[in-house]
Design an enzyme around this catalytic site. Structure first.
Site: not given
Length: 300
Positions: A132-133, A211, A213, A237, A242, A261, A263-264
């Site tokens: 999708g990205i 962007v 994992r 990102d 993390e 993190h 981007a979303n």
């Protein structure tokens, strides 16, 4: 159609449920459970639950917690947040290639910055994990004049891309690319996809953008490549671990940008999810195949 929204009732998600004429119920009486949250506190599901809609694109934590089963359909949010993640990937790539990062960390260092400025026009950008990205990012890159080389598991052509390669040809993609965007799931096959060997396939002007994992990148290897001039820079990102330690050496490099993190962004998660959920609920009611169905055995 009976739908439970848990562990909290979110206005946007509830709106999507009522929009399609579904009945809002508790989990014990639900055919569909929309789970907004992580695996912590995930309940035992009654046999009457036919479909669980998760609100995250990555489901690694659900897999690790043993939440997923083969008794029902599971979907994730793959593709729901694609547009925002694609925008962020492009922003990181442009910030690097146009030397925005270096410029903000210096004071009018034109003699140093000017020679390093590059353009996406005429460059080749490889999108690793072009789901999708990747589909959202492709026209953005094309608008910047780049050639898009998409890599996915099967090699099925990605609309708009110039070339699509299967995952087994990822090394070829690295060797052909000027820059790399990581958008793949975190699986045993993709862990440390960026490592000493694959970084050596890239070019001294290459930027690596992640962007997806954090575990896709061996950050120790990335640090070596950045400090030794193997590649030009990185935009991350996501990190591993993390959040990163405050003294992580990547923070000190002028050719790295790390965003937390976003981007979303969490604040827009249910806003972005709601229309996709409504479409899937309509499909479910009509007996049609759902979007973003998980392959439980593969973990994505």
């Amino acid at each position: 159609m009976r739908v439970a929204v848990a562990p909290v009732l979110d206005d946007h998600i509830v709106g999507a449920v009522t929009q399609v004429g579904a009945q809002l119920v508790d989990i014990e009486n639900a055919q569909v459970v929309v789970w907004i949250g992580g695996p912590e506190g995930f309940p035992e599901l009654p046999d009457g639950v036919e479909w669980v809609a998760l609100s995250t694109a990555g489901v690694e934590r659900f897999v690790d917690a043993g939440v997923l089963d083969d008794k029902r359909i599971w979907t994730n949010a793959s593709g729901f947040y694609a547009d925002g993640c694609a925008e962020h990937a492009l922003a990181l790539l442009l910030a690097g290639t146009r030397q925005v990062i270096a410029s903000t960390r210096t004071r009018w260092a034109k003699d140093a910055v000017d020679p390093a400025v590059r353009t996406l026009r005429g460059s080749t950008v490889a999108i690793i994990g072009a789901g999708g990205i990747g589909r959202a990012l492709t026209p953005m890159l094309k608008a910047c004049g780049a050639t898009v080389l998409a890599v996915n598991r099967t090699g099925t052509p990605v609309a708009g891309s110039d070339v699509t390669l299967s995952a087994e040809r990822t090394d070829e993609a690295f060797a052909r690319a000027d820059h790399v965007v990581l958008a793949a799931p975190d699986t045993p096959d993709t862990r440390h996809l960026i490592n000493d060997r694959t970084l050596a396939l890239l070019k001294p002007h290459s930027w690596v953008i992640n962007v997806a994992r954090g575990p896709l990148v061996d950050q120790t290897a990335l640090y070596r490549a950045l400090t030794d001039g193997v590649i030009a820079g990185a935009g991350l990102d996501v990190t591993d671990p993390e959040p990163p330690s405050p003294d992580d050496p990547l923070f000190d490099l002028d050719n790295v940008v790390i965003t937390p993190h976003v981007a979303n962004p969490a604040g827009r998660l249910t806003v972005e999810m709601a229309p996709h959920l409504a479409d899937n609920l309509r499909r479910f009611a009509a007996g049609e195949r759902l979007a973003s169905v998980l392959a439980v055995g593969r973990g994505y």
